[in-house]
Design a protein around this motif. Structure first.
Motif, short mmCIF file in Angstrom:
data_model
loop_
_atom_site.label_atom_id
_atom_site.label_comp_id
_atom_site.label_asym_id
_atom_site.label_seq_id
_atom_site.Cartn_x
_atom_site.Cartn_y
_atom_site.Cartn_z
N GLU A 51 61.32 -0.12 -53.17
CA GLU A 51 61.82 -0.66 -51.90
C GLU A 51 61.86 0.44 -50.85
OE1 GLU A 51 65.58 -2.98 -49.81
OE2 GLU A 51 65.45 -2.95 -52.00
N LYS A 77 63.20 -7.07 -52.44
CA LYS A 77 64.12 -6.11 -51.81
C LYS A 77 65.54 -6.53 -52.15
CE LYS A 77 63.55 -5.63 -47.48
NZ LYS A 77 63.27 -5.82 -46.07
N GLN A 78 66.48 -5.66 -51.88
CA GLN A 78 67.87 -5.96 -52.17
C GLN A 78 68.36 -7.20 -51.43
OE1 GLN A 78 70.41 -2.58 -51.59
NE2 GLN A 78 71.88 -3.31 -53.10
N ASP A 79 67.77 -7.48 -50.26
CA ASP A 79 68.18 -8.66 -49.50
C ASP A 79 67.51 -9.96 -49.97
OD1 ASP A 79 65.57 -8.68 -48.47
OD2 ASP A 79 66.17 -8.14 -46.43
N THR A 81 64.14 -10.53 -50.11
CA THR A 81 62.77 -10.67 -49.62
C THR A 81 61.80 -10.16 -50.68
OG1 THR A 81 63.53 -10.23 -47.37
CG2 THR A 81 61.16 -10.02 -47.77
#
Length: 155
Positions: A51, A77-79, A81
């Motif tokens: 990431e 990703k951490q969010d 996505t």
């Protein structure tokens, strides 16, 4: 993907003097590097590392394509996505390494053979569905004295 899509993808990969980002190292290779630095050898640590790479500001200004590994093309990703989406949003074409590694060739010490032809058709379909638009196949060829060289006639 049709022939024109392949041509267009190839042209975009070499346009504007940009490069390809090879982030297709296998989990064992990545883990060896992490171990040397005292980083946990976990999927989460590899995900966070990747990431960091794909969220580098301005990456798409210098990179036209990113070669991913099987684990990487499935990561987010951490969010939440998807990595493929983040890469595409940066103007980078996602690709995938499709071989499954070089192994010692049976009966031929010092030689390697690249594996991964079995099941390749299905993996290619899956990777395309996940967003990959090009593929990389690595072949390891050992050349040296006393090592056979397939395809050379020695008669």
């Amino acid at each position: 993907m049709n022939a024109q899509d392949l041509i267009d993808t190839a042209r975009m990969l070499v346009a504007d003097y940009k490069g390809l980002l090879a982030m297709d190292e296998s989990n064992p290779t990545c883990n060896k590097r992490f171990a040397k630095l005292g980083i946990p050898q976990t999927e989460e640590a590899r995900r966070a590392y990747r990431e960091l790479i794909i969220t580098t500001p301005g990456l798409g200004e210098y990179i036209s394509g990113a070669i991913l590994y099987d684990e990487t093309i499935r990561q987010q990703k951490q969010d939440g996505t998807l990595f493929v989406q983040a890469i595409t949003d940066a103007g980078i074409i996602p690709g995938i390494k499709v071989d499954i590694g070089a192994k010692d060739m049976a009966g031929h010490p010092g030689e390697k053979i690249t594996e991964g032809l079995d099941g390749l058709r299905d993996r290619l379909k899956e990777y395309f569905h996940k967003g990959a638009r090009f593929a990389k196949w690595r072949a390891v060829i050992t050349i040296g004295v006393g090592i056979s060289q397939p395809g050379l006639y020695r008669g």
